[in-house]
Design a protein around this motif. Structure first.
Motif: not given
Length: 388
Positions: A189-196
């Motif tokens: 979820m952290a990766v998705i948040s940063v990439q988003a």
């Protein structure tokens, strides 16, 4: 359940027929001992004094009462009392092994009274001798039956405690796996948040970077959904509490450090990687790492510094992990390690990720742990074949 019931019944049937045969043969010797030879009525009573014993496990008290009544009737007609005694003795032992000591002593008193009655109506029996023998036999049967009952109750308690301990270990292990999976999903979820955030920031100015970020989000979210699906299968009844480690979750890239620590403990370890190494889902890597860690820990504990070999085999759709040693000692089937680890932990992890695991001694000596996990070829390659 039917087989468990039929086996004791078959054994009791054989025992009853043997007792009846012995009673009949002994009855035929009655005249030689100064007693009337049994007639048809006597043989009917002998059958009634023994045949009910076949049901002694189902209704011990009823069977005891039935055989005692038949035996008393046999004695009352003046026949040799010993001939009708076998069924009574076995029935008393059964009562003592299935009921309380007080109930068994009451039944023993009844049987002793029967023998006192036999001595009272006979001129050839010594009352003192008969009473002494009756008390001796009764007490021995009550003692042996009570001992058998207590042994059976102890065995049942031990089995219940073992089942409860195993259930508790499985629950604790599943809870720990659930917490680890939570950390894995949180990472996704952290990766998705940063990439988003990155994709939204460069959407108008750098389409290529935004496209790469969206691709990363797609791959990462797919892995996260897979981890969530596995996590939902874990039964976590209670919050197990305890402090969580702030250290990052181990992956297969950290096997070198693990191997070096084991080598420092005095165990020569050879690590080899077959196939094309690649990044796998964090949960699969964590599972493989923990299994290798547990297997090497058990090599340290149980094999007196024997050599060990760790092999990773990257295949197209699965990862196979094997840890073998050449120790002379054989490790136990249930590895008694703390914290919910051991064989239970290995099996729970393998099952959680749809894999298989085999643990056991090797024919040529030593011990082997072999794990097979399904994988998806995601991400970049980490390198080729290497041996350390």
């Amino acid at each position: 359940m039917r087989m468990r019931t039929s086996r004791p019944l078959a054994v009791d049937t054989v025992i009853v027929f043997v007792m009846v045969w012995v009673a009949v043969r002994l009855g035929q010797e009655s005249a030689a001992h100064g007693w009337p030879e049994p007639d048809a009525r006597a043989y009917v009573l002998l059958a009634l004094a023994h045949l009910p014993v076949v049901l002694r496990r189902r209704a011990p008290l009823v069977v005891f009462a039935a055989v005692q009544c038949a035996s008393i009737a046999y004695i009352g007609l003046g026949y040799w009392p010993v001939v009708s005694a076998f069924g009574s003795l076995l029935a008393l032992h059964t009562v003592a092994s299935t009921h309380s000591t007080r109930t068994a002593l009451c039944c023993a008193a009844v049987m002793t009274a029967k023998w006192v009655y036999a001595a009272a109506i006979s001129d050839s029996l010594s009352t003192v001798l008969v009473v002494g023998q009756a008390l001796l036999f009764s007490l021995v049967l009550v003692w042996s039956g009570t001992l058998a009952r207590r042994s059976r109750e102890l065995a049942q308690r031990l089995r219940a405690e073992q089942a409860e301990r195993t259930r508790r270990e499985v629950t604790e292990e599943r809870g720990r796996i659930a917490r680890e999976l939570h950390d894995v999903v949180a990472h996704h979820m952290a990766v998705i948040s940063v990439q988003a955030g990155l994709a939204r920031f460069v959407l108008d100015s750098d389409a290529a970077t935004a496209r790469n970020a969206l691709t990363t989000i797609e791959d990462t979210s797919g892995e996260a959904l897979e981890e969530l699906r596995r996590m939902l299968k874990v039964l976590r009844e209670h919050d197990l509490g305890g402090e969580e480690s702030a250290a990052p979750m181990p992956t297969l890239a950290r096997l070198d450090d693990l191997v070096e620590r084991v080598r420092a403990g005095g165990v020569p370890v050879e690590l080899s990687v077959q196939g094309t190494a690649r990044r796998l889902t964090p949960g699969v890597e964590l599972c493989a790492y923990r299994v290798v860690q547990e297997a090497l820990t058990n090599v340290l504990k149980h094999t007196n510094h024997a050599g060990a070999q760790v092999r990773l085999d990257y295949r197209q759709r699965e990862l196979t992990v094997s840890v073998t040693d050449n120790g002379a000692e054989v490790m136990p089937a249930e590895l008694p390690t703390g914290g919910g680890h051991g064989l239970i932990g290995m099996r729970e992890r393998a099952r959680l990720y749809g894999g298989t695991i085999s643990v056991g001694p090797r024919p040529e000596g030593g011990f082997a742990v072999r794990l097979s996990l399904p994988t998806a070829a995601t991400g970049a390659q980490r390198g080729g074949e290497q041996t350390k």
